[in-house]
Design a protein around this motif. Sequence first.
Motif, short mmCIF file in Angstrom:
data_model
loop_
_atom_site.label_atom_id
_atom_site.label_comp_id
_atom_site.label_asym_id
_atom_site.label_seq_id
_atom_site.Cartn_x
_atom_site.Cartn_y
_atom_site.Cartn_z
N HIS A 243 0.87 -1.31 0.02
CA HIS A 243 -0.02 0.02 -0.05
C HIS A 243 0.98 1.21 -0.18
O HIS A 243 1.93 1.25 0.51
CB HIS A 243 -1.01 -0.04 1.25
N PHE A 244 0.32 2.29 -0.44
CA PHE A 244 0.72 3.62 -0.16
C PHE A 244 -0.20 4.50 -0.05
O PHE A 244 -0.92 5.08 -0.85
CB PHE A 244 1.57 4.13 -1.55
N PHE A 245 -0.51 4.77 1.20
CA PHE A 245 -1.43 5.78 1.79
C PHE A 245 -0.90 7.21 1.82
O PHE A 245 -0.46 7.73 2.60
CB PHE A 245 -1.91 5.36 3.27
N VAL A 246 -1.41 7.71 0.72
CA VAL A 246 -0.62 9.32 0.26
C VAL A 246 -1.31 10.25 0.96
O VAL A 246 -0.88 11.23 1.02
CB VAL A 246 -0.94 9.11 -1.38
N ASN A 247 -2.55 10.18 1.25
CA ASN A 247 -3.36 11.14 2.13
C ASN A 247 -4.41 10.63 3.09
O ASN A 247 -4.90 9.43 2.88
CB ASN A 247 -3.98 12.15 0.83
N LEU A 248 -4.66 11.41 4.20
CA LEU A 248 -5.47 10.94 5.24
C LEU A 248 -6.57 12.04 5.48
O LEU A 248 -6.49 13.27 5.01
CB LEU A 248 -4.59 10.88 6.23
N SER A 249 -7.74 11.68 6.09
CA SER A 249 -8.74 12.41 6.61
C SER A 249 -9.18 11.84 7.85
O SER A 249 -9.11 10.56 8.05
CB SER A 249 -9.65 12.71 5.74
N LEU A 250 -9.88 12.74 8.77
CA LEU A 250 -10.12 12.08 10.06
C LEU A 250 -11.53 12.41 10.49
O LEU A 250 -12.11 13.61 10.20
CB LEU A 250 -9.21 12.79 11.20
N ASP A 251 -12.27 11.52 11.02
CA ASP A 251 -13.58 11.70 11.69
C ASP A 251 -13.29 11.52 13.13
O ASP A 251 -13.46 10.35 13.51
CB ASP A 251 -14.72 10.62 11.09
N ALA A 252 -13.00 12.39 13.74
CA ALA A 252 -12.52 12.25 15.03
C ALA A 252 -13.74 12.04 16.03
O ALA A 252 -13.42 11.26 16.81
CB ALA A 252 -11.94 13.76 15.85
N ARG A 254 -16.48 9.95 15.45
CA ARG A 254 -16.66 8.46 15.44
C ARG A 254 -15.20 7.84 15.58
O ARG A 254 -15.46 6.39 15.13
CB ARG A 254 -17.38 8.31 14.31
N GLY A 255 -14.26 8.34 15.61
CA GLY A 255 -13.05 7.55 15.75
C GLY A 255 -12.41 6.89 14.49
O GLY A 255 -12.12 5.59 14.46
N ARG A 256 -12.86 7.48 13.19
CA ARG A 256 -12.26 6.90 12.01
C ARG A 256 -11.19 7.69 11.00
O ARG A 256 -11.37 8.75 11.19
CB ARG A 256 -13.56 6.70 11.27
N LEU A 257 -10.40 6.99 10.59
CA LEU A 257 -9.43 7.42 9.86
C LEU A 257 -9.27 6.79 8.42
O LEU A 257 -9.34 5.88 8.22
CB LEU A 257 -7.90 7.21 10.39
N PHE A 258 -9.69 7.88 7.45
CA PHE A 258 -9.62 7.57 5.97
C PHE A 258 -8.44 7.67 5.48
O PHE A 258 -7.53 8.65 5.36
CB PHE A 258 -10.84 8.40 5.68
N ALA A 259 -7.85 6.60 4.55
CA ALA A 259 -6.85 6.78 3.97
C ALA A 259 -6.90 6.37 2.57
O ALA A 259 -7.47 5.45 2.23
CB ALA A 259 -5.66 5.51 4.63
N ALA A 260 -6.25 7.30 1.70
CA ALA A 260 -6.35 7.00 0.30
C ALA A 260 -5.17 6.12 -0.32
O ALA A 260 -4.23 6.82 -0.10
CB ALA A 260 -6.13 8.33 -0.56
N ASP A 261 -5.43 5.12 -0.94
CA ASP A 261 -4.25 4.30 -1.13
C ASP A 261 -3.87 4.09 -2.84
O ASP A 261 -4.78 3.88 -3.47
CB ASP A 261 -4.42 2.58 -1.08
N ALA A 262 -2.89 4.87 -3.02
CA ALA A 262 -2.48 5.14 -4.48
C ALA A 262 -2.10 3.71 -5.16
O ALA A 262 -2.16 3.76 -6.23
CB ALA A 262 -1.16 6.02 -4.40
N ASN A 263 -1.74 2.80 -4.28
CA ASN A 263 -1.21 1.44 -4.85
C ASN A 263 -2.35 0.81 -5.24
O ASN A 263 -2.36 0.16 -6.33
CB ASN A 263 -0.30 0.67 -3.77
N SER A 264 -3.57 0.62 -4.63
CA SER A 264 -4.61 -0.34 -4.94
C SER A 264 -5.73 0.40 -5.50
O SER A 264 -6.48 -0.33 -6.05
CB SER A 264 -4.99 -1.12 -3.65
N GLY A 265 -5.60 1.85 -5.43
CA GLY A 265 -6.91 2.41 -6.00
C GLY A 265 -7.94 2.47 -5.24
O GLY A 265 -9.24 2.39 -5.69
#
Length: 385
Positions: A243-252, A254-265
Amino acid sequence: MIRNTIRAAGMMTALGLLIGPAFAQDNSGGKVLTQPAIAQTAIRQDMIPGVYETAEAAELGALFVASTPSFDAGTPGYVDLLDPADLSPIRRIELPRRAFALAMDHQRGKLFVGNTLDGSLSVLDAKSGLLLETVQLGKPEGEGFEHTRMVEVDEDSGRVFVSSPSDAGTLWIVDTMAENAVTRIDDAGLWAAGLVHDPASGRVYVSGGGIDEVLIVDGKTGERVGTLSTGDTTEASKDGSKHFFVNLSLDAKRGRLFAADANSGQLYVFDIASGKVQKTVPIGLGTLDVLYAAETDQIFVTYRGAGREKTDGTGGVIVLSGEDYAPQASIPLPAHPNSLTLGDGGKALFVTVKAPMEKEHPLYREGAADSVLRFDLTALGNAIG
């Protein structure tokens, strides 16, 4: 988030283009918005070459836009000010160093500009546009410096966090209230590109590849407090990284972290408390940025539609439900959608879109400017239905 020696390194740093192979095909689902439907929800401005990130300062009536028209050493960068309501131009600020990332300290009226290829941080007085100082972070490396990438601000403490996507990975913590004292955290993870700060917990999340794709750091002390991992990578090498998690966003909330994976799309959703992957959602080739909008409970993800094996594609923005991750809409935005930010108290979405730089691309036009779009999220919700 640009192909020759300097440009290839710069693009991987600034835009996060694929470091590993891309496996997923475009698979957005949801309602595909037509151009007439998009026209009812968005305003578009095409006037700035080399656009990268945006940052809104509602108190100043300005949307800041970072741009670097040329990757050649010694060329300037720019910060344009647009009216955040209609994207009309206000003024332009020229900087001695190339501008990519942006972060706004609203409390202190400072705009931080990440000078990716110069490995530094420019500090501007946001109201006047005057350059107050430049903080050199990256060490000399070859003909340039260690690159910076994302910039995040903790307005309560005045600390600024900056990531560096090298093979070892670096996180810098700049204490602006202590004469810009810098704490350097090495071995922050393979390709430490993504970065997000949680003001409530004070934690900083840094993402890339490797066995533990996400490092969690105490933003005050710099102490490593944990990691998040998919468990998919077992070999600690660049070639072995799944994987390559190139960018992140947070839903504090609900305790969720979103990760955009450039490798797997794909988009990966982590439950922070358990450390487990909660969901994966196919997005498309060249998945790049992700942004959670709490106001509408939606997740927005850009994909570029192009990669090493397919250089002539175009991308868009995928809209997902924040409740169950169901695809709500696909918004085609040729050629290459890039960064996402929120404005107007979470009621507007700003998207930068880059024109193709490769002459072989069917949409290439010599001297073409990049785009900034403003989506009214209420109108977008009506268009989605």
